[in-house]
Design a protein around this motif. Sequence first.
Motif, PDB file in Angstrom:
ATOM      1  N   VAL A  88       0.837  -1.204   0.000  1.00  0.00           N
ATOM      2  CA  VAL A  88       0.000   0.000   0.000  1.00  0.00           C
ATOM      3  C   VAL A  88       0.870   1.251   0.000  1.00  0.00           C
ATOM      4  N   THR A  89       1.912   1.252   0.812  1.00  0.00           N
ATOM      5  CA  THR A  89       2.798   2.418   0.893  1.00  0.00           C
ATOM      6  C   THR A  89       3.506   2.665  -0.437  1.00  0.00           C
ATOM      7  N   VAL A  90       4.010   1.599  -1.050  1.00  0.00           N
ATOM      8  CA  VAL A  90       4.701   1.747  -2.331  1.00  0.00           C
ATOM      9  C   VAL A  90       3.751   2.266  -3.402  1.00  0.00           C
ATOM     10  N   LEU A  91       2.540   1.720  -3.456  1.00  0.00           N
ATOM     11  CA  LEU A  91       1.564   2.190  -4.443  1.00  0.00           C
ATOM     12  C   LEU A  91       1.230   3.669  -4.214  1.00  0.00           C
ATOM     13  N   THR A  92       1.094   4.050  -2.963  1.00  0.00           N
ATOM     14  CA  THR A  92       0.738   5.440  -2.649  1.00  0.00           C
ATOM     15  C   THR A  92       1.851   6.400  -3.049  1.00  0.00           C
ATOM     16  N   VAL A  93       3.073   6.072  -2.693  1.00  0.00           N
ATOM     17  CA  VAL A  93       4.205   6.932  -3.056  1.00  0.00           C
ATOM     18  C   VAL A  93       4.373   6.984  -4.573  1.00  0.00           C
ATOM     19  N   ALA A  94       4.198   5.834  -5.238  1.00  0.00           N
ATOM     20  CA  ALA A  94       4.297   5.812  -6.700  1.00  0.00           C
ATOM     21  C   ALA A  94       3.201   6.646  -7.340  1.00  0.00           C
ATOM     22  N   GLY A  95       1.989   6.566  -6.777  1.00  0.00           N
ATOM     23  CA  GLY A  95       0.894   7.377  -7.316  1.00  0.00           C
ATOM     24  C   GLY A  95       1.171   8.861  -7.212  1.00  0.00           C
ATOM     25  N   LEU A  96       1.718   9.277  -6.063  1.00  0.00           N
ATOM     26  CA  LEU A  96       2.060  10.697  -5.906  1.00  0.00           C
ATOM     27  C   LEU A  96       3.171  11.091  -6.872  1.00  0.00           C
ATOM     28  N   THR A  97       4.197  10.261  -6.974  1.00  0.00           N
ATOM     29  CA  THR A  97       5.341  10.588  -7.828  1.00  0.00           C
ATOM     30  C   THR A  97       4.921  10.731  -9.286  1.00  0.00           C
ATOM     31  N   VAL A  98       4.155   9.772  -9.777  1.00  0.00           N
ATOM     32  CA  VAL A  98       3.700   9.830 -11.168  1.00  0.00           C
ATOM     33  C   VAL A  98       2.826  11.053 -11.401  1.00  0.00           C
ATOM     34  N   SER A  99       1.998  11.383 -10.415  1.00  0.00           N
ATOM     35  CA  SER A  99       1.087  12.519 -10.574  1.00  0.00           C
ATOM     36  C   SER A  99       1.819  13.854 -10.613  1.00  0.00           C
ATOM     37  N   LEU A 100       2.962  13.948  -9.927  1.00  0.00           N
ATOM     38  CA  LEU A 100       3.658  15.236  -9.828  1.00  0.00           C
ATOM     39  C   LEU A 100       4.771  15.408 -10.848  1.00  0.00           C
ATOM     40  N   ALA A 136       4.055   4.151   7.178  1.00  0.00           N
ATOM     41  CA  ALA A 136       3.463   5.414   6.746  1.00  0.00           C
ATOM     42  C   ALA A 136       4.484   6.548   6.773  1.00  0.00           C
ATOM     43  N   TRP A 137       5.275   6.615   7.844  1.00  0.00           N
ATOM     44  CA  TRP A 137       6.247   7.706   7.954  1.00  0.00           C
ATOM     45  C   TRP A 137       7.372   7.563   6.939  1.00  0.00           C
ATOM     46  N   VAL A 138       7.836   6.348   6.742  1.00  0.00           N
ATOM     47  CA  VAL A 138       8.861   6.143   5.716  1.00  0.00           C
ATOM     48  C   VAL A 138       8.308   6.513   4.341  1.00  0.00           C
ATOM     49  N   GLY A 139       7.074   6.114   4.060  1.00  0.00           N
ATOM     50  CA  GLY A 139       6.449   6.473   2.791  1.00  0.00           C
ATOM     51  C   GLY A 139       6.308   7.967   2.614  1.00  0.00           C
ATOM     52  N   ALA A 140       5.910   8.675   3.699  1.00  0.00           N
ATOM     53  CA  ALA A 140       5.755  10.125   3.614  1.00  0.00           C
ATOM     54  C   ALA A 140       7.097  10.805   3.334  1.00  0.00           C
ATOM     55  N   LEU A 141       8.142  10.372   4.019  1.00  0.00           N
ATOM     56  CA  LEU A 141       9.463  10.972   3.790  1.00  0.00           C
ATOM     57  C   LEU A 141       9.954  10.706   2.370  1.00  0.00           C
ATOM     58  N   CYS A 142       9.735   9.479   1.891  1.00  0.00           N
ATOM     59  CA  CYS A 142      10.123   9.177   0.507  1.00  0.00           C
ATOM     60  C   CYS A 142       9.316  10.026  -0.475  1.00  0.00           C
ATOM     61  N   THR A 144       8.066  12.994   0.017  1.00  0.00           N
ATOM     62  CA  THR A 144       8.567  14.368   0.038  1.00  0.00           C
ATOM     63  C   THR A 144       9.854  14.482  -0.774  1.00  0.00           C
ATOM     64  N   GLY A 145      10.746  13.513  -0.600  1.00  0.00           N
ATOM     65  CA  GLY A 145      11.982  13.539  -1.379  1.00  0.00           C
ATOM     66  C   GLY A 145      11.733  13.436  -2.870  1.00  0.00           C
ATOM     67  N   LEU A 146      10.843  12.544  -3.257  1.00  0.00           N
ATOM     68  CA  LEU A 146      10.536  12.389  -4.679  1.00  0.00           C
ATOM     69  C   LEU A 146       9.795  13.610  -5.225  1.00  0.00           C
ATOM     70  N   ALA A 147       8.953  14.228  -4.383  1.00  0.00           N
ATOM     71  CA  ALA A 147       8.276  15.450  -4.814  1.00  0.00           C
ATOM     72  C   ALA A 147       9.277  16.572  -5.025  1.00  0.00           C
TER      73      ALA A 147
END
Length: 239
Positions: A88-100, A136-142, A144-147
């Motif tokens: 779930v975390t990987v999908l969420t971070v990937a979704g944000l990264t692709v969107s931005l 969740a916190w690791v995903g959020a930090l990743c 932010t870095g990818l953003a």
Amino acid sequence: MTPIRRGDPIDLDETTGNLFGLGSPLLIRALVIFASVYVVVTVGAGWEIRSVATWAALAAGFVMFVAAASMLMRYGRSTLPRGTAAAVTVLTVAGLTVSLWFLPRETYLTLQTTPATSAMTIILAMVVLYRRPLFAWVGALCATGLAAVGGDLIGIGYAIGAGNTLFCYPVLVLATLFGLMAIPMPDRLRMLREQAFAQAAEEAATAASATERTKQLKRLDAGARPILEQIADGHEFRP
């Protein structure tokens, strides 16, 4: 997860298994409403975007968020398995990264980043409530870095790119504190249930004892009263 109908007996172990109603029909409806708002805001904020690649990326990000939320909603217990939490975390971070990362600089608006960041915040907050705050916190930090990297790629700068995700952290802090406070609640509820059962058993035993004493007194009264009345009347008993 079996639905509880009105009038059915409720096992406290089932009611404490998921304290936040995760996976409940009400939460699913709320997520569907959010998804609708997500689409409307994304289309409205990106109305001037003419890049097919950008729209394809936005659609892909939306699909990833939906997949991540669906995985969470299909799990009805209070603790998410580590593998599911990681997925779930990987999908969420990937979704944000692709969107931005595919937003064009010429038509860039801060509002264009809001739906994806909001979706990430909601999903990661639910991961926290599923007792997986570290993921969740690791995903959020990743994220932010990818953003930040994405901000540099599209030309708005690292700071602006990272800043678009910062409102996620106050929500995660609150969710983490709330989750940590709620973790002992099932044990406390079970303890209260055991105390209630013990009290009910004691009250039932007391009531049964009182009932038996009443029966014994009635039998004693029925057997002894005639003799006592004869004694009181001065009756002379033969040997």
